[in-house]
Design an enzyme around this catalytic site. Structure first.
Site, PDB file in Angstrom:
ATOM      1  N   HIS A 199       0.779  -1.313   0.085  1.00 31.92           N
ATOM      2  CA  HIS A 199       0.120   0.032   0.012  1.00 31.92           C
ATOM      3  C   HIS A 199       0.928   1.413   0.001  1.00 31.92           C
ATOM      4  O   HIS A 199       0.318   2.520   0.071  1.00 31.92           O
ATOM      5  CB  HIS A 199      -1.053   0.134   1.114  1.00 31.92           C
ATOM      6  CG  HIS A 199      -2.239  -0.658   1.029  1.00 31.92           C
ATOM      7  ND1 HIS A 199      -3.342  -0.167   0.474  1.00 31.92           N
ATOM      8  CD2 HIS A 199      -2.339  -2.113   1.242  1.00 31.92           C
ATOM      9  CE1 HIS A 199      -4.257  -1.052   0.642  1.00 31.92           C
ATOM     10  NE2 HIS A 199      -3.511  -2.422   1.031  1.00 31.92           N
TER      11      HIS A 199
ATOM     12  N   LYS B  26      -9.083  13.904   4.161  1.00 30.14           N
ATOM     13  CA  LYS B  26      -8.469  12.761   4.140  1.00 30.14           C
ATOM     14  C   LYS B  26      -7.565  12.762   5.424  1.00 30.14           C
ATOM     15  O   LYS B  26      -7.565  14.146   6.052  1.00 30.14           O
ATOM     16  CB  LYS B  26      -7.489  12.656   2.940  1.00 30.14           C
ATOM     17  CG  LYS B  26      -6.683  14.046   2.666  1.00 30.14           C
ATOM     18  CD  LYS B  26      -5.855  13.971   1.368  1.00 30.14           C
ATOM     19  CE  LYS B  26      -6.755  14.060  -0.003  1.00 30.14           C
ATOM     20  NZ  LYS B  26      -6.671  12.928  -0.778  1.00 30.14           N
ATOM     21  N   ARG B  27      -6.818  11.926   5.720  1.00 25.03           N
ATOM     22  CA  ARG B  27      -5.890  11.856   6.999  1.00 25.03           C
ATOM     23  C   ARG B  27      -4.826  12.924   6.530  1.00 25.03           C
ATOM     24  O   ARG B  27      -4.552  13.414   5.717  1.00 25.03           O
ATOM     25  CB  ARG B  27      -5.102  10.604   7.225  1.00 25.03           C
ATOM     26  CG  ARG B  27      -5.886   9.357   7.618  1.00 25.03           C
ATOM     27  CD  ARG B  27      -6.449   9.833   9.066  1.00 25.03           C
ATOM     28  NE  ARG B  27      -5.532   9.736  10.054  1.00 25.03           N
ATOM     29  CZ  ARG B  27      -5.056   8.805  10.982  1.00 25.03           C
ATOM     30  NH1 ARG B  27      -5.788   7.870  10.994  1.00 25.03           N
ATOM     31  NH2 ARG B  27      -4.150   9.203  11.698  1.00 25.03           N
TER      32      ARG B  27
ATOM     33  N   LYS C  27       0.216  14.586   1.877  1.00 34.11           N
ATOM     34  CA  LYS C  27      -0.907  15.051   1.318  1.00 34.11           C
ATOM     35  C   LYS C  27      -1.107  16.562   0.672  1.00 34.11           C
ATOM     36  O   LYS C  27      -1.829  16.942   0.132  1.00 34.11           O
ATOM     37  CB  LYS C  27      -1.944  14.346   1.984  1.00 34.11           C
ATOM     38  CG  LYS C  27      -2.136  13.004   2.157  1.00 34.11           C
ATOM     39  CD  LYS C  27      -3.497  12.318   2.930  1.00 34.11           C
ATOM     40  CE  LYS C  27      -3.242  11.049   3.126  1.00 34.11           C
ATOM     41  NZ  LYS C  27      -4.148  10.187   1.940  1.00 34.11           N
TER      42      LYS C  27
ATOM     43  N   THR D 254      -8.291   6.920  -2.605  1.00 32.87           N
ATOM     44  CA  THR D 254      -9.759   6.367  -2.917  1.00 32.87           C
ATOM     45  C   THR D 254     -10.629   7.481  -2.890  1.00 32.87           C
ATOM     46  O   THR D 254     -11.716   7.239  -3.458  1.00 32.87           O
ATOM     47  CB  THR D 254     -10.045   5.018  -1.905  1.00 32.87           C
ATOM     48  OG1 THR D 254      -9.801   5.147  -0.661  1.00 32.87           O
ATOM     49  CG2 THR D 254      -9.328   3.531  -2.456  1.00 32.87           C
TER      50      THR D 254
ATOM     51  N   LYS E 191     -14.359   8.562  -4.977  1.00 33.28           N
ATOM     52  CA  LYS E 191     -15.650   8.988  -4.390  1.00 33.28           C
ATOM     53  C   LYS E 191     -16.128  10.250  -4.658  1.00 33.28           C
ATOM     54  O   LYS E 191     -17.360  10.456  -5.169  1.00 33.28           O
ATOM     55  CB  LYS E 191     -15.513   9.001  -2.992  1.00 33.28           C
ATOM     56  CG  LYS E 191     -15.264   7.730  -2.386  1.00 33.28           C
ATOM     57  CD  LYS E 191     -14.726   7.668  -0.563  1.00 33.28           C
ATOM     58  CE  LYS E 191     -13.794   6.681   0.002  1.00 33.28           C
ATOM     59  NZ  LYS E 191     -13.363   7.095   0.968  1.00 33.28           N
TER      60      LYS E 191
END
Ligand SMILES: *Cc1c(COP(=O)(O)O)cnc(C)c1O
Length: 801
Positions: free
Chosen positions: A346, A534-535, A540, A642, A646
């Site tokens: 991952h 998101k986290r 990110k 992901t 969505k």
């Protein structure tokens, strides 16, 4: 049970009264929720039993998906939809004056995961059941899921999450299927029929008790099982400190580790991992051996999937049972094992690759350690045969070296399949991170781009959009999501586009209400909803987003003529409690938000909102209301993502880097229907390899950058204290490892472009429709089809009634 509204109401009222000894008017929402939940579980149980019976009797291959996380969320509405009884139940409750939405709110999110990895596992279960595939989940029943986030004065506070406080109506405790799991102790050798054998002696034994959750397929009679294990103390043994044993045991399944990237070097974490795999393997073998006598054909009937490296000890545990208990010789046992296990990687972040120090591992799991050593020795020997004399290569690839066990190496050696989660991610694994393994085992590597279940993220989360789609193209898309592409022929249908616009508007109004209730901030549903949820992680780059917001603030303040498309910037993110830097970013978002929202002029143009406690149910409220989907990770860092899928499925346009599955989204929608900016993965990796990036140059040469970076520490930001110095330092002194300043100007221009595009309503709606229409590829039905056909070799199982 019930097949119409009348029967439903009668059964519901009767059950409510019997269970609670109250009349209906006296009952609370909790009573009503619990009554409904138990009713629905009973409704499920016939098919559940039938499905299990079917799997017991037929000979088809099955898969077990082992994962330390399952981020399930709420189940009530999803189960009703999948059972096809949501209308009956909703209307029946309405007759009684109950809103189904109110009961849904009673259900606690089962938050047994951190983020994408855990949510993927949950989406996979929905797809497996809905496609009638024989696949089960194995996980841990944490007493406390991911912490509940509270924001106090802009700082994250963590509270223990309490999803089991009122019990969990969907689970069934199965004490008769409990198994023992042992830790510590020592290994004794002995001789039996001329063979040297080993057994694990003494130590501490705990009981693993399974709690089964039904996984209901959509409009099918298949009900698969998610088995979650809970640790309980074993019965008293002489000399045992009973209280301590109870405490130590219960600690194993007390908390989910709130970290999805950093390796946690904690004995308790290792205990959790072994607990999960030991209990799962034991129960998989038991049910296999009941059905088939012959262990040698195990891999023809069972595949076991390990989701990231956390469950990788399943490999040596399986070996242990085959060799020590079932008396197989090593070669046979290894042959069965390496035809049974498949592994998904991952991440390529090196800090996230699990390594366990031998000094922690060996005492806790002495026999498993011996087996890992033996696997390592034989593996290194096979390397030697191919790379004779190349000590350096063998050392780099070894499973045990320098006092550490490399979990990913063990996973690759012990599995017949190794997959990445998006095309670019798999390429990076093959050419860089795992290149040596790829050269040695090219046939094992393959790519499986992630997916999400469109039944939760569209059918359930955005019911009005789902209804519009069904009214337009029929309902086959619910079973066959690629059919969504027939929406493409409606791109010039202005009636449809108008309805699409109306639905988005209603979803935005609903989110605006939530924002007002939770944060007391009024936002304009006509503004562009620009969302990053998101986290929280440096890679990110929530920082890039918030610095851009700050620079928009500056422009509005300096330049009377500057105009922009009004925007609402929405954030949601949990930071790992020990991740100091991430917590500073949360504070920064709040601080900039305060500056912006309290400015009379600027707040006319934009608002900044941070919604606390981001989780599955909140995601279901936010995503259908988004216009713009922020997927702005440093290229090469986000394995797939992901969240991006969505948003796309709900008609938001992606604004992102060429990273993870964004690349495949671009391919699906075409470059006119996505906003791409920033460095490519190759450029990023070249900088890492060869240097050449100096963030200070960007700071000095771009006035907009200099201004926002200086504002981090010059007192401009309300309540900033010296909180943002670490962020300032990361950007300059530490040379901006995630290329925030490097990508800044590119980000500013693409954001401007997105804002301009939004003001052309009809072309925006066409882009939106194009995204929805092309999102079928990202359904986890497609992903699971690929896993089933290419990795697991399992087939649809038709119920024999
Ligand atoms: C989908 C999802 C994630 C993963 O989001 P990414 O943007 O892919 O990181 C995390 N948390 C929740 C609650 C989700 O539903």
């Amino acid at each position: 049970m019930f097949s119409n509204i009348c029967e439903f109401k009668e059964a519901f009222l009767k059950r409510l009264e019997m269970t609670y000894g109250k009349t209906f008017p006296e009952s609370t929402l909790n009573d009503q929720y619990s009554t409904l939940g138990h009713m629905i579980r009973e409704y499920i149980s016939t098919n559940w039993i039938q499905t299990n019976e079917n799997y017991r009797l037929n000979n088809e291959k099955q898969v077990y998906y082992l994962s330390i996380e399952f981020l399930i969320g709420r189940l009530l509405r999803q189960n009703l939809i999948n059972l096809g009884i949501d209308k009956i139940v909703q209307e029946g409750l309405e007759d009684l004056g109950i809103k189904l939405e109110d009961l849904e709110e009673i259900e606690a999110d089962a938050g047994l995961g951190n983020g994408g990895l855990g949510r993927l596992a949950a989406c996979f279960l929905d797809s497996l059941a809905s496609m009638d595939l024989p696949g089960h989940g194995c996980g841990i029943r944490y007493k406390h899921g991911l912490f509940e986030q509270k924001i106090v004065k802009g700082f994250q506070m963590e509270l223990p999450e309490q999803w089991l406080r009122h019990g969990h109506v969907w689970e069934v405790r199965k004490p008769d299927l409990a198994v023992d799991v042992s830790f510590w102790g020592k290994v004794e050798s002995y001789e039996e029929e001329g063979r040297l054998k080993y057994r694990h002696m003494g130590g501490e034994t705990v009981i693993a008790v399974p709690y089964d959750l039904p996984v209901v397929g959509y409009e099918t009679s298949t009900v698969n099982t998610l088995r979650l294990w809970s640790a309980e103390p074993s019965s008293y043994k002489a000399g045992q400190d009973t209280m301590r044993h109870k405490r130590d045991t219960e600690a194993i399944t007390e908390f989910l580790y709130p970290d999805d990237t950093h390796d946690e070097g904690k004995t308790l974490r290792l205990k959790q991992q072994y607990f999960l795999v030991s209990a799962s393997i034991r129960s998989i073998l038991r049910s296999y051996l009941e059905r088939h006598g012959d262990i040698h054909r195990f891999h023809e009937h069972i595949a076991i999937h390990i989701n990231d490296t956390h469950p990788v000890l399943a490999i040596p545990e399986f070996m242990r049972i085959l060799v020590d208990e079932l008396n197989l010789n090593w070669e046979d046992a290894w042959g069965i094992t390496t035809n049974t296990f498949a592994y998904t990687n991952h991440t390529t972040l090196s800090e996230a690759l699990e390594k366990w120090p031998v000094r922690i591992f060996q005492p806790l799991l002495p026999r498993i350690f011996m087996i890992v050593e033996e696997i390592n020795e034989r593996f290194c020997k096979s390397l030697w045969e191919k790379y004779t004399g190349d000590w350096q290569k063998i050392e780099q690839m070894a499973i045990v070296s320098h006092g550490e066990i490399k979990m990913a190496h063990l996973a690759i050696a012990g599995s017949y399949s190794v997959n990445g989660v998006a095309r670019i991610h798999t390429e990076i694994l093959k050419t860089r991170e795992m290149n040596l393994f790829y050269q040695f085992y090219p046939e094992k590597f393959n790519s499986k781009t992630n997916g999400i279940t469109h039944r939760r993220w569209l059918l359930k989360a955005n019911q009005s959009l789902a209804n519009l789609i069904t009214a337009t193209i029929g309902n086959r898309w619910i079973k066959e999501p690629h059919i969504l592409s027939s929406l493409l022929s409606y791109k010039n249908d202005s009636a449809l586009l108008t309805q699409l616009e109306l639905i988005k508007k209603q979803n935005k109004e609903r989110l605006a209400d939530i924002i007002f209730q939770q944060n007391g901030i009024t936002v304009d549903p006509n503004s562009l909803f620009d969302v990053q949820v998101k986290r929280l992680h440096a890679y990110k780059r929530q920082l890039l987003n918030i610095l851009h917001i700050l620079s928009l603030y500056n422009r509005i303040k300096h330049d009377d003529h500057f105009d922009m498309q009004p925007r609402t910037f929405i954030f949601g993110a949990k930071a790992s409690p020990g991740y100091f830097y991430a917590k500073k970013i949360i504070k920064l978002i709040h601080s900039v938000g305060q500056l912006v929202n309290n400015d009379k002029v600027v707040s006319q143009k934009m608002k900044v909102v941070f919604l606390e406690n981001y989780r599955v149910s909140l995601a279901e409220d936010i995503i259908p209301a988004a216009d713009l989907s922020e997927q702005i990770s440093t290229a090469s860092k986000e394995a797939s993502g992901t969240g991006n899928m969505k948003f796309m499925m709900n008609g938001a346009i992606t604004l992102g880097t060429l990273d993870g599955a964004n690349i495949e989204i671009l391919e699906q929608v075409g470059k006119e229907n996505i906003f791409i900016f920033g460095l490519s993965a190759d450029e990023v990796m070249k900088y890492y390899r060869e240097g050449g990036y100096y963030s200070m140059e960007y700071y000095h040469h771009d006035q907009r950058i200099k201004e926002v970076v200086d504002q981090l520490i010059d007192g401009t930001l309300p309540d900033s204290g010296d909180h943002f110095e670490p962020i300032y330092d990361s950007l300059l002194a530490e040379n901006d490892q995630y290329f925030v300043l490097r990508d800044f100007s590119s980000y500013v221009s693409i954001q401007k472009q997105a804002g301009d595009a939004f003001s052309d309503k009809s072309s925006w709606l066409q882009m939106s429709l194009q995204n929805i229409a092309q999102s079928g590829y990202f359904s986890s039905d497609r992903t699971i089809r690929e896993y089933s056909d290419e990795i697991w070799k399992i087939r649809q199982s038709i119920l024999q009634k």
